[in-house]
Design a protein around this motif. Structure first.
Motif, mmCIF file in Angstrom:
data_model
loop_
_atom_site.group_PDB
_atom_site.id
_atom_site.type_symbol
_atom_site.label_atom_id
_atom_site.label_comp_id
_atom_site.label_asym_id
_atom_site.label_seq_id
_atom_site.Cartn_x
_atom_site.Cartn_y
_atom_site.Cartn_z
ATOM 1 N N GLU A 114 0.836 -1.208 0.000
ATOM 2 C CA GLU A 114 0.000 0.000 0.000
ATOM 3 C C GLU A 114 0.869 1.257 0.000
ATOM 4 N N ILE A 115 1.953 1.236 0.780
ATOM 5 C CA ILE A 115 2.805 2.427 0.854
ATOM 6 C C ILE A 115 3.513 2.660 -0.486
ATOM 7 N N LEU A 116 3.835 1.585 -1.184
ATOM 8 C CA LEU A 116 4.440 1.732 -2.514
ATOM 9 C C LEU A 116 3.475 2.440 -3.453
ATOM 10 N N ASP A 117 2.203 2.073 -3.409
ATOM 11 C CA ASP A 117 1.205 2.733 -4.257
ATOM 12 C C ASP A 117 1.134 4.235 -3.967
ATOM 13 N N VAL A 118 1.186 4.599 -2.694
ATOM 14 C CA VAL A 118 1.137 6.012 -2.302
ATOM 15 C C VAL A 118 2.354 6.747 -2.860
ATOM 16 N N LEU A 119 3.537 6.167 -2.685
ATOM 17 C CA LEU A 119 4.755 6.831 -3.135
ATOM 18 C C LEU A 119 4.841 6.914 -4.654
ATOM 19 N N VAL A 120 4.375 5.888 -5.357
ATOM 20 C CA VAL A 120 4.350 5.936 -6.827
ATOM 21 C C VAL A 120 3.456 7.085 -7.283
ATOM 22 N N SER A 121 2.298 7.219 -6.653
ATOM 23 C CA SER A 121 1.363 8.285 -7.010
ATOM 24 C C SER A 121 1.995 9.673 -6.802
ATOM 25 N N ILE A 122 2.649 9.872 -5.677
ATOM 26 C CA ILE A 122 3.293 11.156 -5.393
ATOM 27 C C ILE A 122 4.421 11.416 -6.385
ATOM 28 N N TYR A 123 5.220 10.394 -6.661
ATOM 29 C CA TYR A 123 6.333 10.551 -7.603
ATOM 30 C C TYR A 123 5.825 10.955 -8.983
ATOM 31 N N GLU A 124 4.772 10.272 -9.449
ATOM 32 C CA GLU A 124 4.206 10.585 -10.771
ATOM 33 C C GLU A 124 3.683 12.018 -10.809
ATOM 34 N N LYS A 125 3.047 12.450 -9.733
ATOM 35 C CA LYS A 125 2.524 13.818 -9.663
ATOM 36 C C LYS A 125 3.657 14.842 -9.724
ATOM 37 N N GLN A 126 4.754 14.573 -9.022
ATOM 38 C CA GLN A 126 5.869 15.521 -8.982
ATOM 39 C C GLN A 126 6.701 15.542 -10.264
ATOM 40 N N ASN A 127 6.804 14.384 -10.922
ATOM 41 C CA ASN A 127 7.770 14.258 -12.015
ATOM 42 C C ASN A 127 7.164 13.984 -13.385
ATOM 43 N N ASN A 128 5.849 13.850 -13.449
ATOM 44 C CA ASN A 128 5.156 13.568 -14.714
ATOM 45 C C ASN A 128 5.712 12.341 -15.428
ATOM 46 N N GLU A 129 6.146 11.354 -14.654
ATOM 47 C CA GLU A 129 6.611 10.081 -15.205
ATOM 48 C C GLU A 129 6.542 9.019 -14.122
ATOM 49 N N LYS A 130 6.520 7.774 -14.549
ATOM 50 C CA LYS A 130 6.491 6.672 -13.595
ATOM 51 C C LYS A 130 7.885 6.474 -13.003
ATOM 52 N N PRO A 131 7.957 6.150 -11.710
ATOM 53 C CA PRO A 131 9.274 5.867 -11.124
ATOM 54 C C PRO A 131 9.768 4.496 -11.575
ATOM 55 N N LYS A 132 11.064 4.302 -11.474
ATOM 56 C CA LYS A 132 11.646 2.987 -11.735
ATOM 57 C C LYS A 132 11.626 2.222 -10.423
ATOM 58 N N VAL A 133 10.703 1.300 -10.290
ATOM 59 C CA VAL A 133 10.581 0.501 -9.076
ATOM 60 C C VAL A 133 11.340 -0.797 -9.311
ATOM 61 N N VAL A 134 12.431 -0.979 -8.570
ATOM 62 C CA VAL A 134 13.299 -2.140 -8.745
ATOM 63 C C VAL A 134 13.719 -2.693 -7.386
ATOM 64 N N ALA A 135 14.112 -3.942 -7.388
ATOM 65 C CA ALA A 135 14.710 -4.542 -6.195
ATOM 66 C C ALA A 135 16.218 -4.474 -6.367
ATOM 67 N N CYS A 136 16.908 -4.057 -5.305
ATOM 68 C CA CYS A 136 18.364 -3.976 -5.352
ATOM 69 C C CYS A 136 18.923 -4.317 -3.973
ATOM 70 N N HIS A 137 20.203 -4.186 -3.803
ATOM 71 C CA HIS A 137 20.852 -4.554 -2.547
ATOM 72 C C HIS A 137 20.566 -3.582 -1.407
ATOM 73 N N ALA A 138 19.853 -2.526 -1.634
ATOM 74 C CA ALA A 138 19.729 -1.445 -0.661
ATOM 75 C C ALA A 138 18.678 -1.678 0.421
ATOM 76 N N GLY A 139 18.245 -2.899 0.631
ATOM 77 C CA GLY A 139 17.188 -3.160 1.606
ATOM 78 C C GLY A 139 17.665 -3.675 2.938
ATOM 79 N N LEU A 140 18.909 -3.379 3.338
ATOM 80 C CA LEU A 140 19.458 -3.890 4.587
ATOM 81 C C LEU A 140 18.548 -3.591 5.775
ATOM 82 N N GLU A 141 18.179 -2.337 5.950
ATOM 83 C CA GLU A 141 17.340 -1.967 7.089
ATOM 84 C C GLU A 141 15.992 -2.658 7.019
ATOM 85 N N CYS A 142 15.433 -2.784 5.820
ATOM 86 C CA CYS A 142 14.147 -3.469 5.677
ATOM 87 C C CYS A 142 14.271 -4.938 6.074
ATOM 88 N N GLY A 143 15.398 -5.569 5.780
ATOM 89 C CA GLY A 143 15.616 -6.958 6.185
ATOM 90 C C GLY A 143 15.636 -7.091 7.693
#
Length: 116
Positions: free
Chosen positions: A36-65
């Motif tokens: 749900e939070i991803l949907d909120v952030l995608v919506s805000i990003y699209e509104k600010q930048n007039n384009e879809k964000p690049k949503v990808v999985a990468c190594h940067a999820g240490l804290e989330c793990g």
């Protein structure tokens, strides 16, 4: 695959007579593509930048793990500015992307939905 690589390195060093121990392991994290939070952030990003964000999985999820291990039902994502040379003496953040990130975070905080 992480342990396969670790064991391959262990084998190579043991051939030279080295003693090998492993430590500092962190749990992995599988992002929730239906977040749900991803949907909120995608919506805000699209509104600010007039384009879809690049949503990808990468190594940067240490804290989330780490957090996800202790709070398995927490809805979370990992995001931030563009980083170059991560985890090295040359690590640096893109100023342009940091400015964009700051503006993005401010709007997220202003519009994040309340959960009961």
């Amino acid at each position: 695959s992480k342990m396969d690589l670790a064991n391959a390195l262990r084998s190579a060093y043991e051939l030279f007579g080295c003693e090998v121990t492993f430590g500092g392991s962190y749990p992995g994290w599988t992002p929730n593509v239906k977040s749900e939070i991803l949907d909120v952030l995608v919506s805000i990003y699209e509104k600010q930048n007039n384009e879809k964000p690049k949503v990808v999985a990468c190594h940067a999820g240490l804290e989330c793990g780490i957090l996800g291990t202790n709070y398995p039902d927490m809805d979370m994502i990992s995001f931030g500015p563009t980083i170059h040379g991560a985890h090295s003496p040359d690590e640096r953040a893109s100023i342009k992307s940091s400015q964009k990130f700051y503006k993005f975070v401010l709007e997220i905080l202003e519009n994040i939905p309340m959960k009961n």
